[in-house]
Design a protein around this motif. Structure first.
Motif, PDB file in Angstrom:
ATOM      1  N   LEU A  40       0.826  -1.211   0.000  1.00  0.00           N
ATOM      2  CA  LEU A  40       0.000   0.000   0.000  1.00  0.00           C
ATOM      3  C   LEU A  40       0.860   1.260   0.000  1.00  0.00           C
ATOM      4  N   GLN A  41       1.907   1.275   0.798  1.00  0.00           N
ATOM      5  CA  GLN A  41       2.792   2.440   0.840  1.00  0.00           C
ATOM      6  C   GLN A  41       3.453   2.677  -0.515  1.00  0.00           C
ATOM      7  N   MET A  42       3.848   1.602  -1.184  1.00  0.00           N
ATOM      8  CA  MET A  42       4.477   1.742  -2.495  1.00  0.00           C
ATOM      9  C   MET A  42       3.532   2.430  -3.476  1.00  0.00           C
ATOM     10  N   ILE A  43       2.274   2.019  -3.469  1.00  0.00           N
ATOM     11  CA  ILE A  43       1.292   2.610  -4.386  1.00  0.00           C
ATOM     12  C   ILE A  43       0.988   4.057  -3.988  1.00  0.00           C
ATOM     13  N   LEU A  44       0.730   4.274  -2.711  1.00  0.00           N
ATOM     14  CA  LEU A  44       0.342   5.613  -2.259  1.00  0.00           C
ATOM     15  C   LEU A  44       1.470   6.636  -2.395  1.00  0.00           C
ATOM     16  N   ASN A  45       2.711   6.185  -2.383  1.00  0.00           N
ATOM     17  CA  ASN A  45       3.849   7.097  -2.504  1.00  0.00           C
ATOM     18  C   ASN A  45       4.294   7.344  -3.936  1.00  0.00           C
ATOM     19  N   ASP A  46       3.692   6.638  -4.905  1.00  0.00           N
ATOM     20  CA  ASP A  46       4.130   6.786  -6.298  1.00  0.00           C
ATOM     21  C   ASP A  46       2.926   6.651  -7.237  1.00  0.00           C
ATOM     22  N   ALA A  47       2.370   7.768  -7.654  1.00  0.00           N
ATOM     23  CA  ALA A  47       1.171   7.770  -8.510  1.00  0.00           C
ATOM     24  C   ALA A  47       1.416   7.099  -9.859  1.00  0.00           C
ATOM     25  N   SER A  48       2.677   6.928 -10.260  1.00  0.00           N
ATOM     26  CA  SER A  48       2.934   6.251 -11.531  1.00  0.00           C
ATOM     27  C   SER A  48       2.687   4.744 -11.424  1.00  0.00           C
ATOM     28  N   ILE A  49       2.606   4.232 -10.201  1.00  0.00           N
ATOM     29  CA  ILE A  49       2.309   2.811  -9.991  1.00  0.00           C
ATOM     30  C   ILE A  49       0.809   2.564 -10.076  1.00  0.00           C
ATOM     31  N   GLY A  50       0.030   3.423  -9.438  1.00  0.00           N
ATOM     32  CA  GLY A  50      -1.410   3.219  -9.427  1.00  0.00           C
ATOM     33  C   GLY A  50      -2.105   4.199  -8.504  1.00  0.00           C
ATOM     34  N   THR A  51      -3.402   3.985  -8.369  1.00  0.00           N
ATOM     35  CA  THR A  51      -4.240   4.826  -7.525  1.00  0.00           C
ATOM     36  C   THR A  51      -5.165   3.930  -6.721  1.00  0.00           C
ATOM     37  N   ILE A  52      -5.299   4.232  -5.447  1.00  0.00           N
ATOM     38  CA  ILE A  52      -6.224   3.513  -4.581  1.00  0.00           C
ATOM     39  C   ILE A  52      -7.392   4.441  -4.275  1.00  0.00           C
ATOM     40  N   PHE A  53      -8.593   3.923  -4.459  1.00  0.00           N
ATOM     41  CA  PHE A  53      -9.795   4.679  -4.130  1.00  0.00           C
ATOM     42  C   PHE A  53     -10.454   4.059  -2.908  1.00  0.00           C
ATOM     43  N   VAL A  54     -10.995   4.909  -2.053  1.00  0.00           N
ATOM     44  CA  VAL A  54     -11.733   4.439  -0.887  1.00  0.00           C
ATOM     45  C   VAL A  54     -13.199   4.821  -1.031  1.00  0.00           C
ATOM     46  N   LEU A  55     -14.034   3.964  -0.503  1.00  0.00           N
ATOM     47  CA  LEU A  55     -15.468   4.199  -0.438  1.00  0.00           C
ATOM     48  C   LEU A  55     -15.782   4.592   0.992  1.00  0.00           C
ATOM     49  N   LYS A  56     -16.483   5.720   1.152  1.00  0.00           N
ATOM     50  CA  LYS A  56     -16.799   6.206   2.490  1.00  0.00           C
ATOM     51  C   LYS A  56     -18.307   6.380   2.659  1.00  0.00           C
ATOM     52  N   SER A  57     -18.720   6.161   3.884  1.00  0.00           N
ATOM     53  CA  SER A  57     -20.074   6.496   4.318  1.00  0.00           C
ATOM     54  C   SER A  57     -19.925   7.198   5.657  1.00  0.00           C
ATOM     55  N   ASP A  58     -20.439   8.397   5.761  1.00  0.00           N
ATOM     56  CA  ASP A  58     -20.285   9.207   6.979  1.00  0.00           C
ATOM     57  C   ASP A  58     -18.827   9.310   7.409  1.00  0.00           C
ATOM     58  N   GLN A  59     -17.952   9.572   6.444  1.00  0.00           N
ATOM     59  CA  GLN A  59     -16.506   9.757   6.671  1.00  0.00           C
ATOM     60  C   GLN A  59     -15.769   8.487   7.094  1.00  0.00           C
ATOM     61  N   LYS A  60     -16.450   7.349   7.154  1.00  0.00           N
ATOM     62  CA  LYS A  60     -15.819   6.086   7.528  1.00  0.00           C
ATOM     63  C   LYS A  60     -15.519   5.285   6.263  1.00  0.00           C
ATOM     64  N   ILE A  61     -14.285   4.768   6.154  1.00  0.00           N
ATOM     65  CA  ILE A  61     -13.896   3.951   5.009  1.00  0.00           C
ATOM     66  C   ILE A  61     -14.554   2.584   5.136  1.00  0.00           C
ATOM     67  N   ILE A  62     -15.334   2.229   4.103  1.00  0.00           N
ATOM     68  CA  ILE A  62     -16.050   0.953   4.129  1.00  0.00           C
ATOM     69  C   ILE A  62     -15.703   0.076   2.923  1.00  0.00           C
ATOM     70  N   GLY A  63     -14.844   0.573   2.033  1.00  0.00           N
ATOM     71  CA  GLY A  63     -14.451  -0.208   0.871  1.00  0.00           C
ATOM     72  C   GLY A  63     -13.259   0.405   0.182  1.00  0.00           C
ATOM     73  N   MET A  64     -12.692  -0.359  -0.755  1.00  0.00           N
ATOM     74  CA  MET A  64     -11.544   0.130  -1.512  1.00  0.00           C
ATOM     75  C   MET A  64     -11.428  -0.606  -2.840  1.00  0.00           C
ATOM     76  N   VAL A  65     -10.726   0.015  -3.758  1.00  0.00           N
ATOM     77  CA  VAL A  65     -10.347  -0.620  -5.018  1.00  0.00           C
ATOM     78  C   VAL A  65      -9.053   0.040  -5.490  1.00  0.00           C
TER      79      VAL A  65
END
Length: 151
Positions: A40-65
């Motif tokens: 996860l750190q590798m992806i989040l620190n380098d946008a050329s690798i990819g992008t992680i999206f989170v799904l939130k409900s009431d500011q709480k993370i309930i999913g990801m892709v």
């Protein structure tokens, strides 16, 4: 109401929790918090690798892709691998998964990706049906893997 946004480094602990859920239900993977944090750190620190999206409900993370980038010489352009699609079991069946996938597809189109590829367990017919709703089709290509270990 669901919100989809890009993940941040501060989201890592919750993302690891979600990956633990995902990897506990997949045949080929085993949860490992240390390895998941590293990836996860590798992806989040380098946008050329990819992008992680989170799904939130009431500011709480309930999913990801995750979308990971590469180049297809067959298509002559950028393509994406869709990875780590998971919604917390308490939130499944409420439309959040659809929101995540739709967002990921639109994002890949915006970046002019020519294809999105994903893998599911061969016996996960529920996942097959879910992805088919968005136009994903079975491929004639057979996935094969070579796991490389440290010596």
């Amino acid at each position: 109401m669901f919100v989809v946004e890009e993940a941040k480094l501060s989201d890592i602990e919750r993302l690891i929790d979600l990956l633990t859920i995902l990897f506990s239900q997949e045949a080929e993977f085993v949860p490992n918090r240390t390895l998941q944090q590293t990836g996860l750190q590798m992806i989040l620190n380098d946008a050329s690798i990819g992008t992680i999206f989170v799904l939130k409900s009431d500011q709480k993370i309930i999913g990801m892709v995750t979308l990971l980038w590469t180049i297809s010489t067959a298509l002559g352009g950028k393509v994406a691998f869709l990875e780590d699609m998971v919604v917390d079991p308490l939130w499944r069946g409420k439309g959040g998964g659809h929101a995540l996938i739709e967002h990921a597809i639109l994002y890949a189109e915006k970046l002019t990706c020519k294809r999105i590829t994903l893998l599911t367990d061969t016996d996960n017919f529920k996942a097959h049906h879910f992805y088919q709703q968005f136009g994903f089709e079975a491929s004639l290509m057979q996935p094969m893997r070579l796991l490389l270990t440290e010596k």
